[in-house]
Scaffold this active site. Structure first.
Site, PDB file in Angstrom:
ATOM      1  N   HIS A 116      49.184  24.765  36.165  1.00 11.42           N
ATOM      2  CA  HIS A 116      49.053  26.130  36.100  1.00 11.42           C
ATOM      3  C   HIS A 116      49.723  26.673  37.108  1.00 11.42           C
ATOM      4  CE1 HIS A 116      46.397  26.204  32.524  1.00 11.42           C
ATOM      5  NE2 HIS A 116      45.278  25.631  33.314  1.00 11.42           N
TER       6      HIS A 116
ATOM      7  N   HIS B 170      45.945  18.899  37.078  1.00  7.38           N
ATOM      8  CA  HIS B 170      46.178  19.908  35.999  1.00  7.38           C
ATOM      9  C   HIS B 170      46.076  21.525  36.455  1.00  7.38           C
ATOM     10  CE1 HIS B 170      44.352  21.668  31.983  1.00  7.38           C
ATOM     11  NE2 HIS B 170      43.877  22.532  33.006  1.00  7.38           N
ATOM     12  N   GLU B 171      45.252  21.710  37.343  1.00  9.81           N
ATOM     13  CA  GLU B 171      45.337  23.087  38.062  1.00  9.81           C
ATOM     14  C   GLU B 171      46.632  23.396  38.590  1.00  9.81           C
ATOM     15  OE1 GLU B 171      43.217  25.149  36.793  1.00  9.81           O
ATOM     16  OE2 GLU B 171      41.838  23.718  36.097  1.00  9.81           O
TER      17      GLU B 171
ATOM     18  N   HIS C 218      53.355  27.138  36.952  1.00 15.68           N
ATOM     19  CA  HIS C 218      53.640  28.153  35.759  1.00 15.68           C
ATOM     20  C   HIS C 218      53.695  29.659  36.310  1.00 15.68           C
ATOM     21  CE1 HIS C 218      52.691  28.898  31.179  1.00 15.68           C
ATOM     22  NE2 HIS C 218      53.963  29.427  31.661  1.00 15.68           N
TER      23      HIS C 218
END
Length: 726
Positions: free
Chosen positions: A513, A509-510, A516
């Site tokens: 980010h 998940h992290e 991104h």
């Protein structure tokens, strides 16, 4: 999560303390700054741009005493730059106003990004005192820019004629973002109301800092201290050794300590056999900041809710939620609440069915008690073992942290995007646990720098987050310097760092980010990377979680830490078969937290601030999400996301984004799954665009249509004849 503190300045004010989310370093020299002004900092390492690769922070030189002078000097210099921009005689133009603001604040930017990163991940008493002093000054600094009428009139003039000039689409988006941010900050208020706005912002800034400090202290004090080893029956020898080590670090030799994570339920509850110990751990967690001691946050959150409602009213909105969502994809609280409440019936029905399964097991074991929240994790593991012959202790030996990182997270990024990684030992870090990796693109060119800080510390905020020391920008010519922070249990010396599958998902998940931020290909820093609506920012991160269980990826990292043997196919099958297990609980606890957030932030300004202890259960009942055995993932008093993390009236974003991520993953499955071609398309159309295009338009262009909820219901196992979700 993306960590946010709600200090989102224009590029002109460079400080995006929180995700700190809207800031970045500017390579171009500060406009009109005098050499004497910068050299007044002497040998302060923030005085000059870092000469390290990627302009990474000089943690080899930075000391506590360097932060406050650099932050204060940075504010002074930036206000001088803003004054020149606002008072110049030339007619307002995109270059002399908008770009000038984008280039301002370099000193403040590099100091603030580093300061807030360290305060959250590795704080100490000195840093907390500096934060207490600097937070209201930063709030005043923000207001000095956003409430500067001369500056706003220049921005407004450019905005009004944006279609008549020669601006490209990204430049128009930047102008529109500046105008929106000024208006939402109060630039159109009367002078009397601007004075009131400044007062509200000052108090909110102080309260947010107070909440953060109390939560950190309350979480540390709230750790469960165990006197007898037998009370830890059910934990592995390695987990007991880690608990003994945690006690020793606190000077409690001969005892055992289970530190708290910043969620309601605690991992150890799945294994602890002693019901009384489970209850004590649960109560330590849920009461950590509501014990009427120095760490109690109840008065703080009530006052923050009141001030936010007043601020919204001042800006012309009926509630804080209405103000917040006007700039998000959901547009209105009603739209977001409808999504959540449509999901409540299938989620709570599943949760109650799960509770019934556990009660049957308790009764069969002649337990003689009714299932309580502190029993859920323990008996759900037993039900999972009974249904799927699977428990967490079977799979953790296959999830060694470094292997998951290198052969899971990085491997998936290579297969999708062609990235490669090389660990750097020459880049200084803020704590010995932190690792640094240089990231290379598919053509071999350097792309970014990535820091990983995974282990829990008492001086680290709870949860997990991503942020950046340096933002990508073609204007500055800088590449992204990104970091991930988590709170995984650090093993005792000589023991492996074994993860739960939830921890594995957190890593993916992290890193979503992080991708991104790394892939951003944007001209202007204010629109770079993760500077997108809150209910879109979680889309890339939650989407990246899907690759953790993709067969090629999973087989590459799920290997026994001792033997290197791959996980047996039968165990893999059990994990997949249990993929929708306990989803009623998982969905209900996050829906409860999201609706609790809205309950606080849809209170009108005229409402008397309620008693925290009674308001929370009443709100859950009002939204029909009051399942006694499933408390909210975060209760009001330690709900960091909404009080000091930038997600006020925004926690729904996880569910809103989940609709997007499951729908996008469905597109991947329809088009061949894990391929470089698909990854490149996602990178080009979503991950590289930052905030240059409306988020809904970005998604529609990628998917070919608007998202729908069907994929989410299917992924969660909530789709069926009894589902009322639309």
């Amino acid at each position: 999560m993306k960590k946010l503190y709600g200090i989102s300045f224009p590029r002109a004010a460079a400080l995006s303390a929180a995700v700190l989310i809207a800031g970045g370093c500017a390579r171009i020299p500060l406009l009109h700054r005098s050499p004497a002004a910068v050299t007044s900092l002497g040998s302060n390492p923030f005085a000059v741009e870092s000469p390290l690769p990627y302009h990474a922070p000089r943690f080899d030189l930075i000391r506590n005493e360097h932060y406050q002078p650099a932050l204060e000097e940075g504010m002074r210099l930036q206000l001088a730059e803003i004054d020149v921009i606002a008072k110049q005689m030339q007619p307002p133009s995109f270059d002399n106003t908008i770009v000038a603001m984008e280039r301002s604040g370099a000193l403040l930017d590099r100091a603030s990004k580093t300061f807030f990163a360290v305060v959250q991940a590795n704080t100490n008493d000195t840093l907390q005192k500096i934060q207490d002093v600097i937070a209201p000054k930063l709030a005043a600094h923000r207001d000095a820019i956003y409430l500067n009428d001369q500056l706003f009139q220049r921005v407004r003039a450019i905005y009004d004629r944006r279609e008549a000039g020669k601006l490209n689409d990204e430049q128009k988006a930047l102008v529109e973002r500046y105008n929106r941010d000024f208006v939402r900050a109060g630039a159109q208020l009367s002078e009397a109301d601007k004075i009131k706005m400044r007062s509200l912002n000052q108090e909110l800034s102080k309260l947010g800092t107070d909440f953060s400090n109390k939560l950190l202290a309350g979480t540390k004090v709230g750790a469960l201290v165990v006197d007898k080893r037998s009370d830890l029956d059910g934990l592995t020898d390695a987990e007991i050794a880690t608990a003994a080590d945690a006690a020793k670090q606190r000077g409690l030799t001969g005892k055992w300590v289970l530190p708290l994570r910043n969620t309601t339920q605690q991992p150890a509850q799945a294994s602890l056999k002693n019901r009384a110990v489970r209850q004590r751990l649960f109560e330590q967690s849920t009461l950590r900041t509501s014990r009427s001691d120095s760490n109690d946050t109840r008065n703080i959150v009530r006052r923050m809710a009141e001030l936010r409602a007043e601020k919204a009213q001042l800006l012309g909105f009926p509630t804080w939620a209405a103000y917040v969502l006007a700039a998000q994809g959901a547009k209105t609280p009603e739209n977001a609440i409808k999504l959540l409440t449509d999901l409540v019936p299938p989620a709570t029905a599943r949760a109650r069915a799960e509770a019934a399964d556990m009660q049957k097991l308790i009764d069969a074991q002649r337990g003689g008690f009714k299932l309580q929240p502190w029993d859920w994790q323990y008996y759900s593991e037993q039900v999972r073992k009974a249904k799927y012959d699977l428990d967490e202790s079977q799979i953790m030996p296959y999830f060694e942290l470094n292997n998951v990182l290198q052969n899971g997270v990085f491997f998936a990024a290579n297969k999708l995007y062609g990235l490669t990684f090389r660990e750097r030992h020459d880049i200084p870090v803020y704590h010995p646990d932190v690792r640094v990796f240089e990231v290379f693109d598919s053509d071999g060119n350097a792309l970014a720098l990535f820091y990983a800080d995974y282990f829990k510390r008492d001086n680290k905020s709870g949860g997990a987050w991503m942020d950046q020391f340096v933002d990508q920008s073609n204007l500055t010519g800088w590449k992204a310097v990104v970091f991930n922070v988590a709170n995984f249990t650090k093993p005792a010396a000589g023991q492996p760092a074994l993860l739960t599958y939830d921890d594995v998902s957190t890593m993916f998940h992290e890193f979503g980010h992080a991708l991104h931020g790394m892939f951003s290909r944007v001209e202007y820093p204010l629109l770079s990377g993760t500077n997108v609506p809150r209910d879109f920012v979680e889309f890339p991160s939650q989407f990246n979680e899907h690759w953790a269980l993709e067969p090629t990826v999973f087989a590459n990292y799920a290997k026994h830490y001792q033997t290197g043997a791959p996980m047996t196919q039968s165990l893999v099958d059990k994990i997949k078969q249990s993929g929708t297990f306990n989803q009623g609980f998982s969905m209900t606890e996050i829906l409860a937290a999201s609706l609790l957030d809205f309950a606080w932030h849809t209170l009108p300004p005229s409402a008397a601030q309620p008693d925290v202890d009674s308001f929370e259960p009443a709100s859950l009942k009002r939204f029909n999400v009051d399942v006694p055995e499933v408390p909210p993932r975060y209760r009001t008093t330690y709900f960091s996301h909404i009080w000091d993390g930038g997600y006020s009236a925004g926690y729904y974003a996880y569910t809103w984004s989940e609709v997007l991520d499951d729908d996008a993953y469905a597109w991947f499955k329809e088009h061949g799954g894990l391929t470089r071609e698909n990854g490149q398309r996602f990178r080009d159309m979503i991950l590289s665009r930052g905030g240059t295009v409306d988020a809904a338009t970005l998604y529609r262009n990628f998917r070919g249509r608007d998202p729908n909820v069907e994929a989410l219901l299917e992924e969660r196992g909530l789709k069926g004849p009894d589902s009322s979700a639309k």
